[in-house]
Design an enzyme around this catalytic site. Sequence first.
Site, PDB file in Angstrom:
ATOM      1  N   HIS A 167       0.805  -1.225   0.000  1.00 13.45           N
ATOM      2  CA  HIS A 167       0.000   0.000   0.000  1.00 13.45           C
ATOM      3  C   HIS A 167       0.836   1.273   0.000  1.00 13.45           C
ATOM      4  O   HIS A 167       0.308   2.362  -0.231  1.00 13.45           O
ATOM      5  CB  HIS A 167      -0.952   0.008   1.202  1.00 13.45           C
ATOM      6  CG  HIS A 167      -2.025  -1.025   1.097  1.00 13.45           C
ATOM      7  ND1 HIS A 167      -2.937  -1.049   0.068  1.00 13.45           N
ATOM      8  CD2 HIS A 167      -2.325  -2.088   1.878  1.00 13.45           C
ATOM      9  CE1 HIS A 167      -3.760  -2.084   0.226  1.00 13.45           C
ATOM     10  NE2 HIS A 167      -3.402  -2.737   1.319  1.00 13.45           N
ATOM     11  N   ARG A 189       7.149  -5.395   2.933  1.00 10.35           N
ATOM     12  CA  ARG A 189       5.898  -6.049   2.559  1.00 10.35           C
ATOM     13  C   ARG A 189       5.765  -5.998   1.046  1.00 10.35           C
ATOM     14  O   ARG A 189       5.845  -4.929   0.434  1.00 10.35           O
ATOM     15  CB  ARG A 189       4.690  -5.360   3.216  1.00 10.35           C
ATOM     16  CG  ARG A 189       3.381  -6.026   2.762  1.00 10.35           C
ATOM     17  CD  ARG A 189       2.214  -5.679   3.658  1.00 10.35           C
ATOM     18  NE  ARG A 189       1.727  -4.318   3.474  1.00 10.35           N
ATOM     19  CZ  ARG A 189       0.584  -3.871   4.004  1.00 10.35           C
ATOM     20  NH1 ARG A 189      -0.159  -4.678   4.753  1.00 10.35           N
ATOM     21  NH2 ARG A 189       0.215  -2.634   3.810  1.00 10.35           N
ATOM     22  N   GLU A 199      -5.482 -11.856   7.429  1.00 11.03           N
ATOM     23  CA  GLU A 199      -6.340 -10.667   7.424  1.00 11.03           C
ATOM     24  C   GLU A 199      -7.673 -10.919   6.728  1.00 11.03           C
ATOM     25  O   GLU A 199      -8.307  -9.986   6.247  1.00 11.03           O
ATOM     26  CB  GLU A 199      -5.604  -9.454   6.828  1.00 11.03           C
ATOM     27  CG  GLU A 199      -4.854  -9.709   5.528  1.00 11.03           C
ATOM     28  CD  GLU A 199      -4.038  -8.488   5.053  1.00 11.03           C
ATOM     29  OE1 GLU A 199      -4.155  -7.395   5.616  1.00 11.03           O
ATOM     30  OE2 GLU A 199      -3.292  -8.658   4.073  1.00 11.03           O
ATOM     31  N   ASP A 211      -7.924  -4.928   7.333  1.00 11.11           N
ATOM     32  CA  ASP A 211      -8.588  -5.876   6.428  1.00 11.11           C
ATOM     33  C   ASP A 211      -9.374  -6.924   7.208  1.00 11.11           C
ATOM     34  O   ASP A 211     -10.472  -7.317   6.797  1.00 11.11           O
ATOM     35  CB  ASP A 211      -7.564  -6.555   5.518  1.00 11.11           C
ATOM     36  CG  ASP A 211      -7.224  -5.680   4.326  1.00 11.11           C
ATOM     37  OD1 ASP A 211      -8.160  -5.202   3.661  1.00 11.11           O
ATOM     38  OD2 ASP A 211      -6.035  -5.452   4.075  1.00 11.11           O
TER      39      ASP A 211
HETATM   40  C1  3PY Z   1      -4.266  -4.237   7.606  1.00 13.55           C
HETATM   41  O1  3PY Z   1      -4.519  -3.741   8.710  1.00 13.55           O
HETATM   42  O2  3PY Z   1      -5.099  -4.754   6.858  1.00 13.55           O
HETATM   43  C2  3PY Z   1      -2.903  -4.189   7.136  1.00 13.55           C
HETATM   44  O3  3PY Z   1      -2.614  -4.724   6.106  1.00 13.55           O
HETATM   45  C3  3PY Z   1      -1.909  -3.441   7.970  1.00 13.55           C
HETATM   46  O4  3PY Z   1      -1.278  -2.503   7.198  1.00 13.55           O
HETATM   47 MG    MG Z   2      -4.190  -5.374   4.957  1.00 13.92          MG
END
Ligand code: 3PY
Ligand code: MG
Length: 255
Positions: free
Chosen positions: A45, A70, A149, A175
Amino acid sequence: PVTALREGLDSGKPLLSAWCGIPEPAIPALLAKEDFDLVTLDMQHGAVDFAQTLRALPLIAATGKPMLARIPVGDFATASRLLDAGACGVIAPMINTLDDAQRFARAMKFPPKGERSWGPHAALALSGLAPDAYFAQANAFSIALAMVETRESLAIIDEILATSGIDGVFIGPADLSIALSDGRGVDAQSREVETALDHAVARAREAGKAAAVYAATPERAAALMQRGFDIVALGSDVNLLRAGAQAWIGTARGG
Ligand code: 3PY
Ligand code: MG
């Protein structure tokens, strides 16, 4: 420095990471000099690309701190390239199936554990390790963190943790909150997320692997370090800059 994250995790103390998404290597270099235990670059991101990550690596390594990165979703080839460049570990987002976890692990580990291809030229130069020493130890010190997530991922967290070559889970609370609310909204501190966070720490402990998480505020980071996470990433560089600007401006204007 390529071994530094493994050593940090083995120390048993919770590690606080900076989290960088601004496409400028001077920023992670600057934050590495502060009292963070490591620095993470976000290629999912954040706006940082591979070239910027490459340039940030020696600057971070010069401080002796480990660098994590990441990758974008499913971009496991980049995971291997980051290790070649000298990253201490990689976070892979959206690991939702056992197949995702296995493919990620294979990109992170040399045979016989995985399928990582040989070519860690920058990592050798940065670490000063001889090729045979690097090869002998790389699978142990290159940390693979699988992001949990989604509902699917949370349901198989034990299997993900048990996957050979996976060193831990990284929980994405934002997420996960979307998934656990069936798409009703984003609330990284919802009741369901809080329960999942404690569950993840407990399952990682049981598996003898690492639990990591993202925190959007310093208060949240403090709480999550207390709750047993091994790595808490405090993000982001953008938020840090904005919070600093707002605090300074407020004071300067006599607020
Ligand atoms: C989330 O919280 O979904 C993440 O990927 C953290 O950056
Ligand atoms: Mg995320």
